[in-house]
Scaffold this active site. Structure first.
Site, PDB file in Angstrom:
ATOM      1  N   ASP A   1      22.344  53.985  49.546  1.00  0.00           N
ATOM      2  CA  ASP A   1      22.976  53.889  50.861  1.00  0.00           C
ATOM      3  C   ASP A   1      22.119  54.568  51.927  1.00  0.00           C
ATOM      4  O   ASP A   1      20.982  54.974  51.671  1.00  0.00           O
ATOM      5  CB  ASP A   1      24.405  54.438  50.830  1.00  0.00           C
ATOM      6  CG  ASP A   1      24.493  55.948  50.662  1.00  0.00           C
ATOM      7  OD1 ASP A   1      23.455  56.637  50.730  1.00  0.00           O
ATOM      8  OD2 ASP A   1      25.618  56.448  50.483  1.00  0.00           O
ATOM      9  N   SER A   2      22.657  54.710  53.110  1.00  0.00           N
ATOM     10  CA  SER A   2      21.927  55.282  54.247  1.00  0.00           C
ATOM     11  C   SER A   2      21.482  56.719  54.018  1.00  0.00           C
ATOM     12  O   SER A   2      20.569  57.201  54.683  1.00  0.00           O
ATOM     13  CB  SER A   2      22.799  55.229  55.506  1.00  0.00           C
ATOM     14  OG  SER A   2      23.149  53.909  55.795  1.00  0.00           O
TER      15      SER A   2
ATOM     16  N   HIS B   1      20.080  49.715  60.783  1.00  0.00           N
ATOM     17  CA  HIS B   1      21.097  50.454  61.531  1.00  0.00           C
ATOM     18  C   HIS B   1      20.985  50.066  62.996  1.00  0.00           C
ATOM     19  O   HIS B   1      19.906  50.158  63.587  1.00  0.00           O
ATOM     20  CB  HIS B   1      20.903  51.956  61.335  1.00  0.00           C
ATOM     21  CG  HIS B   1      21.146  52.377  59.927  1.00  0.00           C
ATOM     22  ND1 HIS B   1      20.224  52.167  58.923  1.00  0.00           N
ATOM     23  CD2 HIS B   1      22.209  52.973  59.346  1.00  0.00           C
ATOM     24  CE1 HIS B   1      20.713  52.621  57.787  1.00  0.00           C
ATOM     25  NE2 HIS B   1      21.920  53.123  58.016  1.00  0.00           N
TER      26      HIS B   1
END
Length: 190
Positions: free
Chosen positions: A103-104, A60
């Site tokens: 996912d995140s 990120h």
């Protein structure tokens, strides 16, 4: 688990559809300007190598997210998938894939798509490629609605092993941060 079963069902349906196609011109019913797309997909599916995908890292962008946000995100995007790929007559790479990864927010995210890479040979065994992927994915935070997309894609090929990356652009509006993620994945041609 439902999403994984859905992805596997799609793969099986595509395989059954490709196996059932017995005509000499499987793209005859396609609109003329889309026939080359169909022909390349068909060639990749029928002549391509089987691939196994694995993923494990999603960075990120530290210039967009606060330290607190980054600490809350999952950057170990474990997952995997299957695909078919080939190098065409010009040496460029084409791939069809179905993958699922965390996912995140640690939710399972499936994706199916096509990728194209213009490649350059460094030596007999090593190639570098730059191109794009068009895909459909779905996310829990978007109510699992199928989301089409297009992303840049870069890769290094060494014999049967590939390391690839894509950058998922996004918004950096305060309170509405999303995207801005470097996603890494690998592939082994079987």
């Amino acid at each position: 688990m439902k999403r994984l079963i859905s992805c596997l069902t799609i793969i099986c349906a595509l395989n059954a559809s490709a196996a059932a196609e017995t005509t000499s011109n499987p793209c005859s019913r396609w609109i003329s300007f889309l026939k080359p797309v169909c022909q390349r997909f068909h060639q990749t599916w029928t002549e391509g190598h089987d691939d196994m995908y694995f993923s494990g890292y999603a960075w990120h962008n530290r210039y967009v997210y606060s330290n607190e946000k980054i600490k809350s995100y999952n950057e170990t995007a474990w997952g995997g998938g299957l695909g078919k790929s080939l190098f065409d007559e010009k040496g460029n790479w084409h791939g069809l894939y179905a993958i699922a990864f965390l996912d995140s927010h640690r939710h399972l995210e499936p994706a199916v798509g096509y990728a194209y890479l213009k490649t350059a040979s460094v030596n007999k065994d090593l190639k570098a490629g730059l191109g794009y992927s068009v895909l459909v994915t779905s996310r829990v935070d978007y109510d699992n609605v199928p989301i089409p997309g297009a992303l840049p894609w870069a890769a290094l090929f060494y014999k049967r092993i590939t390391i690839a990356a894509t950058y998922i652009p996004g918004s950096s509006r305060e309170g509405h941060e999303n995207g801005n993620v470097l996603y890494m994945l690998g592939k082994i041609s079987l």
